[in-house]
Scaffold this active site. Structure first.
Site, PDB file in Angstrom:
ATOM      1  N   HIS A 162       6.398 -39.848  35.567  1.00  0.00           N
ATOM      2  CA  HIS A 162       7.267 -38.756  35.979  1.00  0.00           C
ATOM      3  C   HIS A 162       8.750 -39.004  35.923  1.00  0.00           C
ATOM      4  O   HIS A 162       9.387 -38.234  36.057  1.00  0.00           O
ATOM      5  CB  HIS A 162       6.816 -38.160  37.261  1.00  0.00           C
ATOM      6  CG  HIS A 162       6.935 -38.893  38.477  1.00  0.00           C
ATOM      7  ND1 HIS A 162       6.448 -40.094  38.768  1.00  0.00           N
ATOM      8  CD2 HIS A 162       8.390 -39.024  39.355  1.00  0.00           C
ATOM      9  CE1 HIS A 162       7.118 -40.731  40.032  1.00  0.00           C
ATOM     10  NE2 HIS A 162       8.139 -40.189  40.148  1.00  0.00           N
ATOM     11  N   ASP A 215       2.971 -50.820  40.078  1.00  0.00           N
ATOM     12  CA  ASP A 215       3.181 -49.451  40.599  1.00  0.00           C
ATOM     13  C   ASP A 215       4.515 -48.972  40.166  1.00  0.00           C
ATOM     14  O   ASP A 215       4.732 -47.757  39.801  1.00  0.00           O
ATOM     15  CB  ASP A 215       3.158 -49.331  42.075  1.00  0.00           C
ATOM     16  CG  ASP A 215       3.098 -48.012  42.598  1.00  0.00           C
ATOM     17  OD1 ASP A 215       2.437 -47.104  42.306  1.00  0.00           O
ATOM     18  OD2 ASP A 215       3.936 -47.954  43.404  1.00  0.00           O
ATOM     19  N   HIS A 234       7.907 -46.935  35.620  1.00  0.00           N
ATOM     20  CA  HIS A 234       9.387 -46.287  35.690  1.00  0.00           C
ATOM     21  C   HIS A 234      10.507 -47.181  35.224  1.00  0.00           C
ATOM     22  O   HIS A 234      11.439 -46.948  34.522  1.00  0.00           O
ATOM     23  CB  HIS A 234       9.608 -46.029  36.980  1.00  0.00           C
ATOM     24  CG  HIS A 234       8.161 -45.314  37.895  1.00  0.00           C
ATOM     25  ND1 HIS A 234       7.812 -43.862  37.033  1.00  0.00           N
ATOM     26  CD2 HIS A 234       7.766 -45.177  38.794  1.00  0.00           C
ATOM     27  CE1 HIS A 234       6.538 -43.645  37.623  1.00  0.00           C
ATOM     28  NE2 HIS A 234       6.853 -44.424  38.795  1.00  0.00           N
ATOM     29  N   ARG A 236     -14.528 -31.695  43.403  1.00  0.00           N
ATOM     30  CA  ARG A 236     -15.974 -32.030  43.514  1.00  0.00           C
ATOM     31  C   ARG A 236     -16.566 -30.874  44.620  1.00  0.00           C
ATOM     32  O   ARG A 236     -17.717 -30.580  44.769  1.00  0.00           O
ATOM     33  CB  ARG A 236     -16.144 -33.265  44.325  1.00  0.00           C
ATOM     34  CG  ARG A 236     -17.309 -34.003  43.620  1.00  0.00           C
ATOM     35  CD  ARG A 236     -17.511 -35.337  44.309  1.00  0.00           C
ATOM     36  NE  ARG A 236     -16.567 -35.897  44.856  1.00  0.00           N
ATOM     37  CZ  ARG A 236     -16.260 -37.267  44.972  1.00  0.00           C
ATOM     38  NH1 ARG A 236     -17.363 -37.991  44.237  1.00  0.00           N
ATOM     39  NH2 ARG A 236     -15.530 -37.703  45.642  1.00  0.00           N
ATOM     40  N   LYS A 262      12.652 -36.664  35.057  1.00  0.00           N
ATOM     41  CA  LYS A 262      13.750 -36.257  35.952  1.00  0.00           C
ATOM     42  C   LYS A 262      14.986 -36.081  35.069  1.00  0.00           C
ATOM     43  O   LYS A 262      15.146 -36.902  33.951  1.00  0.00           O
ATOM     44  CB  LYS A 262      14.050 -37.552  36.681  1.00  0.00           C
ATOM     45  CG  LYS A 262      13.022 -37.972  37.734  1.00  0.00           C
ATOM     46  CD  LYS A 262      13.357 -39.049  38.750  1.00  0.00           C
ATOM     47  CE  LYS A 262      12.192 -39.673  39.573  1.00  0.00           C
ATOM     48  NZ  LYS A 262      11.970 -39.069  40.870  1.00  0.00           N
TER      49      LYS A 262
HETATM   50  C1  BG6 Z   1       5.148 -43.393  41.969  1.00  0.00           C
HETATM   51  C2  BG6 Z   1       4.526 -44.536  42.760  1.00  0.00           C
HETATM   52  O1  BG6 Z   1       4.904 -43.539  40.539  1.00  0.00           O
HETATM   53  O2  BG6 Z   1       6.248 -43.294  42.237  1.00  0.00           O
HETATM   54  C3  BG6 Z   1       4.841 -44.346  44.135  1.00  0.00           C
HETATM   55  O3  BG6 Z   1       3.201 -44.576  42.321  1.00  0.00           O
HETATM   56  C4  BG6 Z   1       6.457 -44.427  44.137  1.00  0.00           C
HETATM   57  O4  BG6 Z   1       4.592 -45.685  45.016  1.00  0.00           O
HETATM   58  C5  BG6 Z   1       6.771 -42.910  43.407  1.00  0.00           C
HETATM   59  O5  BG6 Z   1       6.679 -44.071  45.601  1.00  0.00           O
HETATM   60  C6  BG6 Z   1       8.447 -42.830  43.377  1.00  0.00           C
HETATM   61  O6  BG6 Z   1       8.701 -41.813  42.711  1.00  0.00           O
HETATM   62  P1  BG6 Z   1      10.067 -41.101  43.137  1.00  0.00           P
HETATM   63  O7  BG6 Z   1       9.957 -39.826  42.141  1.00  0.00           O
HETATM   64  O8  BG6 Z   1      10.138 -40.611  44.444  1.00  0.00           O
HETATM   65  O9  BG6 Z   1      11.305 -41.972  42.965  1.00  0.00           O
END
Ligand code: BG6
Length: 466
Positions: free
Chosen positions: A170, A227, A232, A44, A174
Site C-alpha cells: 500500500h 512487516d 515498504h 465464512r 501513497k
Molecule cells: C502495514 C504493517 O503493512 O503497514 C503495519 O503491517 C503498519 O504493521 C502499517 O502499521 C503502516 O502503514 P501506514 O500507512 O500507517 O504507514
C-alpha cells in the site's frame, strides 16, 4: 458479454472495514467503479444485511453533504456471499450466484492470510471463475521468507498469468511515495546531484507511535523486518535509488526498481554488528503503555523485534559508498515517515568560523503525517560586521501544490489501477523474491551473530543508531 464482479475475500476483516470498503465507496462516488460492476463481500459467515450494517459503520466517516446520497446506490451494488475460502465445494455456490447475475470475476481481492492464496485461486479456477479478464489482488505479507513466497507464487501461477497477479504494497499507493518519481524524474535540477559524488547519506525512517496490541499473534511471527522492511522500506529505497527508466511504463519502472534490490550489499554474520540493530519496546517510563511481551494478547515471552535499523549499501556506480540508513519501529515517540537526503559539504569553507552544524544541504521529504518537501540551504544572516551562514528552508507544502484537491487513500488508487489493468504500482514476482532473499540473509546473519535484542521504553525514539 457478462458484467464485472469484484470479490472481496475477508470482507469483515479489519483491513477491509478500515481501508478497502471506504476506498471502494470513494471510487463509487467519483465514478471510477465501472457503472455495471457489482461488489461481493466474501466471508465464512454473515449475510447481506449484516454486511450492510458493518458498512454503515465503516463508511460513517466518509459521508458528507456531497456524497451521502450515493450510499444507497453503493449498498445496492454490494452483496454478501457465504463461503469458506478453503472449501472447494463452496465455490460452486459462488459460481451459481454469479452465473444467475450474468457476471464474470473481474477482480478478486484476497485480504486473507497468505497460506490461503493458493487454495483460493485454485478453487476459483476449479469453479470456472478465472478467465483472461480476471485479476487477483494479493494482500501482504506474501509468505514469510523466500521459500514460502516462491511456493505461493508458483501456486497462484497454476491458475493465473503474472499479468493477472497484482501484489499490493500500500505504500506504493501513497501520493507522497509516487511523488518521489515526480521529484526525481520530473525535475532537471536533482538528477545531476543524485549520486555518490554529491550525496553523503540517505535516511529513510518509518516511525509509528502505536504498539502491537490486537495483532500480536500475526506480528510475533513476523517482526519489523518482515512487516515493514521487506516491503515498504525496500520499495522506498528502490524508488530513491533507481536509474531513470527508459519510459514511464510499468515494466520499464519495475525493471529499474529490481536492479536496486539486486545491488543491495549482503548482510552477513561478519558485518551484522556494524550494520543492523534489532530492538523491542518495553513498558513506557511512566508505566502507562505496556511492553511488547505484556500486551493483552501476548501469548509468550518473545524476542521478536519491534524495531530495526539497518545501514544498507547499494553496490553500483551511482551509489557505491553512500550509506542508506533504514529505520522503523513501533511505539516510538511519534508517527512519521520521512526521507532525508544529505548532500556533501562544500569542498572549502570561505566564511570564517564554521557554524557548529555540518554545512550540508539536506533535502527532507516528509511523507506522513503531513507531506512536504524542504530543501535546506545556507544563507547569509543580515549583519554588517560578520559574514555568518545559517540554514534556511525552502518549503513546498504538497497540499498547496494539489490546489486543495482531496487526498486519496492509498488503497483507493491501487484498486482503481487494478480495475484499469495498470500494474506499475504493484510488486512483480522477481522484485518480491529479490526482497525476500535479502531479508532472509539478515535473519540468518542475526542468528549466526547471536545479535542482542536492544530494549527501548515505549514512547521514546528507539535505540540509538547513526
Ligand atoms: C502495514 C504493517 O503493512 O503497514 C503495519 O503491517 C503498519 O504493521 C502499517 O502499521 C503502516 O502503514 P501506514 O500507512 O500507517 O504507514
Amino acid at each position: 458479454m457478462t458484467a464485472p464482479a469484484f470479490l472481496l475475500f475477508g470482507a469483515h476483516g479489519d483491513l477491509a472495514l478500515r481501508m478497502l470498503w471506504p476506498s471502494l465507496f470513494r471510487l463509487h462516488c467519483d465514478g471510477s467503479l465501472p457503472e455495471d460492476m457489482a461488489l461481493y463481500g466474501v466471508s465464512r459467515s454473515g449475510s447481506t444485511a449484516e454486511l450492510h450494517a458493518h458498512l454503515h459503520k465503516a463508511l460513517a466517516e466518509e459521508l458528507n453533504e456531497g456524497n451521502r446520497h450515493r450510499l444507497a446506490g453503493f449498498l445496492a451494488k454490494t452483496e454478501f456471499v457465504n463461503l469458506d475460502a478453503g472449501h472447494a465445494t463452496d465455490y460452486a455456490g459462488l459460481a451459481d450466484i454469479l452465473r444467475k447475475a450474468g457476471r464474470h470475476v473481474a477482480i478478486s481481492y484476497l485480504s486473507m492470510p497468505p497460506d490461503l492464496f493458493t487454495p483460493i485461486v485454485a478453487n476459483l479456477q476449479g469453479a470456472g471463475l478465472i478467465d483472461p479478464r480476471t485479476r487477483v489482488i494479493l494482500e501482504k505479507p506474501i509468505g514469510k521468507d523466500l521459500a514460502s513466497s516462491r511456493a505461493i507464487s508458483d501456486g497462484v501461477a497454476g491458475a493465473l498469468a503474472e499479468t493477472q497477479t497484482y501484489r499490493i504494497d500500500h505504500y506504493l499507493g501513497k501520493e507522497a511515495v509516487q511523488n518521489l518519481l515526480a521529484l526525481r524524474f520530473g525535475n532537471a535540477i536533482f538528477e545531476p546531484l543524485w549520486n555518490s559524488h554529491h550525496i553523503e547519506s540517505v535516511h529513510i525512517s518509518i516511525a509509528e507511535s502505536l504498539g502491537i496490541g490486537g495483532r500480536w499473534a500475526y506480528y510475533n511471527k513476523s517482526g519489523a523486518l518482515r512487516d515493514m522492511v521487506q516491503n515498504h522500506m525496500l520499495q522506498l529505497i528502490s524508488l530513491i535509488a533507481m536509474e531513470p527508466p527508459v519510459n514511464g511504463s510499468s515494466e520499464a519502472i519495475r525493471n529499474e526498481k529490481i536492479k536496486v534490490l539486486q545491488a543491495l550489499h549482503p548482510i552477513t554474520e561478519s558485518n551484522f554488528a556494524e550494520r543492523v540493530i534489532f530492538g523491542q519496546y518495553t513498558a513506557s517510563t511512566d508505566g502507562s503503555l505496556p511492553g511488547y511481551n505484556d500486551e493483552a494478547d501476548a501469548a509468550e515471552t518473545s524476542d521478536t523485534e519491534t524495531f530495526v535499523a539497518i545501514k544498507a549499501h547499494v553496490d553500483n556506480w551511482r551509489w557505491k559508498g553512500v550509506p542508506f540508513y533504514l529505520k522503523t519501529g513501533k511505539r516510538l515517540a511519534s508517527k512519521h515517515t520521512e526521507v532525508i537526503i544529505t548532500f556533501k559539504e562544500v569542498p572549502q569553507f570561505l566564511f570564517g568560523q564554521k557554524p557548529d552544524a555540518d554545512l550540508c544541504n539536506r533535502l527532507v521529504i516528509q511523507m506522513q503525517p503531513d507531506e512536504s518537501i524542504t530543501l535546506e540551504i545556507f544563507n547569509k544572516t543580515p549583519d554588517v560586521h560578520e559574514f555568518v551562514l545559517k540554514p534556511v528552508a525552502l518549503n513546498l507544502e504538497i497540499n498547496e501544490a494539489g490546489n486543495g484537491k482531496i487526498r486519496h487513500i492509498a488503497y483507493e488508487r491501487l484498486i482503481r489501477d487494478a480495475i484499469k489493468g495498470d500494474r506499475t504500482l504493484f510488486v512483480r514476482r522477481d522484485e518480491l523474491e529479490q526482497a525476500w532473499a535479502w531479508i532472509d540473509q539478515i535473519h540468518a546473519a542475526r542468528k549466526a551473530a547471536r545479535a542482542p535484542l536492544l530494549h527501548y521504553p515505549a514512547g521514546c525514539h528507539g535505540p540509538d543508531f547513526e
